[in-house]
Design an enzyme around this catalytic site. Structure first.
Site, mmCIF file in Angstrom:
data_model
loop_
_atom_site.group_PDB
_atom_site.id
_atom_site.type_symbol
_atom_site.label_atom_id
_atom_site.label_comp_id
_atom_site.label_asym_id
_atom_site.label_seq_id
_atom_site.Cartn_x
_atom_site.Cartn_y
_atom_site.Cartn_z
ATOM 1 N N GLU A 179 0.820 -1.226 0.000
ATOM 2 C CA GLU A 179 0.000 0.000 0.000
ATOM 3 C C GLU A 179 0.851 1.272 0.000
ATOM 4 O OE1 GLU A 179 -3.029 -0.210 3.080
ATOM 5 O OE2 GLU A 179 -4.120 -1.727 1.948
ATOM 6 N N GLU A 300 -5.715 -8.108 -0.540
ATOM 7 C CA GLU A 300 -6.418 -7.809 0.719
ATOM 8 C C GLU A 300 -7.864 -7.560 0.363
ATOM 9 O OE1 GLU A 300 -4.796 -5.049 3.572
ATOM 10 O OE2 GLU A 300 -2.744 -5.521 2.950
HETATM 11 O O1 AHR Z 1 -5.324 -5.877 6.875
HETATM 12 C C1 AHR Z 1 -5.172 -4.777 7.716
HETATM 13 C C2 AHR Z 1 -4.386 -3.638 7.080
HETATM 14 O O2 AHR Z 1 -5.157 -3.104 6.050
HETATM 15 C C3 AHR Z 1 -3.083 -3.997 6.407
HETATM 16 O O3 AHR Z 1 -2.013 -4.012 7.293
HETATM 17 C C4 AHR Z 1 -2.920 -2.898 5.420
HETATM 18 O O4 AHR Z 1 -2.175 -3.300 4.301
HETATM 19 C C5 AHR Z 1 -4.326 -2.478 5.076
HETATM 20 O O5 AHR Z 1 -4.490 -1.123 5.127
#
Ligand code: AHR
Length: 512
Positions: A179, A300
């Site tokens: 990210e 994610e």
């Molecule tokens: O999954 C939780 C968090 O969400 C992760 O660490 C991050 O990559 C995202 O913002």
């Protein structure tokens, strides 16, 4: 609200038109050093079920039942401040460090070797390793790759061997940071700067191991102000040297002006995920002149009640707890329906999405919950994941030809009431996954099977609760489970299967 008459929808399963084979990596998950995902989640040496490595066997059993494949590790936001060397060598010599991402103390008791051993214990799941491109760069990424993948004969590879791993870990998938578009990210960068760095790290990593599969950071949400431009800039610089661009998306029901939650929009979260994938796919396809293809790693995705109490990080210069309870969302039946819809959406896009990671695996926005010294149990979201994985792995997604009514949402406008996908299994059986997003009406859903399909048996399992907010808790661990859907009927002459889908429900139909 009074119940409307039943709605109807129809899915035509056409065996002649395939979207793509289901990549087993679509059923990946994510273990971050965050809260209790690692410590007292997968690793708890004092737990009554712990094995000789300190891994909770009750959790390993649930991970196997879940059917998770690739595991992304060690972060997440955590990786952007992580020194991988801290997690290797004798445990008593490993340093305790500040974890700035989650305002916690990292003991480093668990690191790369432990993760590799844990993956073995889960049945040989694949490791997807992230390198730190926040506080670190090219040299540290190269060192980690050499340590992990070079068989021996160099200082770093011999150090791995001395640390107990004679054979290389042979890690194929690598995330080039995490990210990096997000201002919250330690070492956050502009698309230009990140693109330059990722390009040089990718090229360098390939000089060590040409066959690594590299994931470059896309946007951390569809709604990021830099979305689109970020992908374009980063891919311009990295395209030929990477295999995947990442997408991240979390959904939650926001509050409306009247203080109630906007469930109608929340139930349509799959519409947003679908648009996100299509937008990113269009950007990757802009490189049509290249013979090389870049796919999406949706590494994610989940429902996450961000900003609410369980996600509030500790504060204070003197307060850096070890493995605090963080992001421990307890999921409802409605959350599981949205979650199942997101899985349907990933499958529908199996031609572009070749990997995905449910964030996360244990305790942290997770399908599996644990208590230290106590039990482990399944959240509501466990069920759509495990059944989809069981039925769809190894299969082929068929082109969805779906006729459904629509409903109006504040967030996404008019959206289909039904979302569905069909997968032909390796054994020729057909599985249909379907979600009814309507809050008012059941849906009489008809599935037209392919011409000549020799129908011999059908069954359906549904996740639905009249109480949309029903949850599985420590005290009531099996409040929400799947139930056989007894409304299912089939007609071999017309090749049609019919099933009634309750309002706000997720169903898997298996046709033999
Ligand atoms: O999954 C939780 C968090 O969400 C992760 O660490 C991050 O990559 C995202 O913002």
């Amino acid at each position: 609200m009074p119940q409307q008459d039943h709605l109807t929808a129809r899915l035509v399963v056409d065996d002649d038109f395939e979207v793509a084979p289901v990549n087993n990596r679509l059923f990946g998950s994510f273990v971050e050093h965050l809260g209790r995902c690692v410590y007292t989640g997968i690793y708890e040496p004092d737990h009554p079920t712990a094995d000789e490595h300190g891994f909770r066997k009750d959790v390993i059993d649930l991970v196997k039942e879940l059917g998770a494949t690739t595991i992304r590790y060690p972060g997440g936001n955590f990786v952007s401040g992580y020194r991988w060397e801290d997690g290797i060598g004798p445990k008593q010599e490993r340093p305790r460090r500040l974890d700035l991402a989650w305002h916690s103390t990292e003991t480093n008791e668990f690191g790369l070797h432990e993760m590799a051993e844990w993956l073995e214990a889960t049945g040989g799941n694949e490791l997807m390793e992230a390198v730190n491109l926040g506080t670190r760069g090219l040299q540290e990424a190269l060192d980690l790759l050499e340590y992990a993948n070079v068989p021996g004969g160099t200082e770093l590879s011999e150090r791995r061997r001395a640390n107990g791993a004679d054979k290389p870990f042979d890690i194929r998938m690598w995330c080039l940071g995490n990210e990096m578009d997000g201002p919250w990210q330690l070492g956050h960068k502009s698309a230009e700067d990140y693109g330059m760095l990722a390009a040089s790290v990718a090229a360098g990593m390939r000089q060590i191991d040409p066959d690594v599969e590299l994931v470059v950071c896309g946007s951390s949400a569809h709604g990021m102000p830099t979305f689109g431009k970020w992908e374009q800039t980063v891919l311009e610089k990295t395209y030929e040297n990477v295999n995947f661009v990442s997408c991240h998306a979390y959904y939650q029901p926001f509050f409306k002006e009247d203080g109630t939650r906007d469930m109608a929009s929340f139930l349509a979260s799959g519409v947003d995920m679908d648009g996100f994938i299509k937008d990113v796919a269009a950007t990757t396809k802009a490189h049509l002149k290249s013979a090389h293809d870049v796919y999406i790693s949706f590494d994610e995705w989940n429902v996450w009640y961000q900003g609410e109490e369980p996600s509030k990080t500790p504060e204070g210069i003197g307060n850096w707890p070890v493995a605090p309870r963080l992001l421990e969302d307890i999921y409802t039946a409605a959350d599981a329906v949205v979650f199942g819809d997101l899985m349907i959406t990933l499958l529908k896009n199996a031609d572009r999405v070749h990997a995905a990671s449910l964030a996360q695996l244990v305790n942290v926005i997770a399908p599996i919950m644990t208590e230290p010294g106590g039990p482990a149990w399944r959240q509501t979201t466990f069920y759509p994941f495990s059944l989809t994985a069981k039925l769809a792995k190894g299969g082929t997604v068929l082109e969805p030809k779906l006729a459904s009514g629509t409903y109006e949402t504040d967030k996404y406008g008019e959206v289909p009431t039904i979302n569905s996908v069909a997968v032909r299994g390796e054994d020729g059986t057909i599985s249909v996954f379907v979600v009814n997003r309507s809050m008012e009406a059941a849906n009489d859903f008809a599935i037209k099977l392919p011409e000549g399909f020799a129908l011999s048996a059908v069954e359906a399992q549904t996740l639905h609760e009249d109480d949309l907010l029903a949850k599985n808790t420590l005290e009531d661990q099996n409040r929400v489970v799947l139930h056989p859907n007894t409304t299912i009927t089939s007609d071999a002459d017309t090749g049609t299967v019919r099933v009634t889908l309750p309002p706000v429900s997720w169903t898997a139909v298996h046709v033999k």
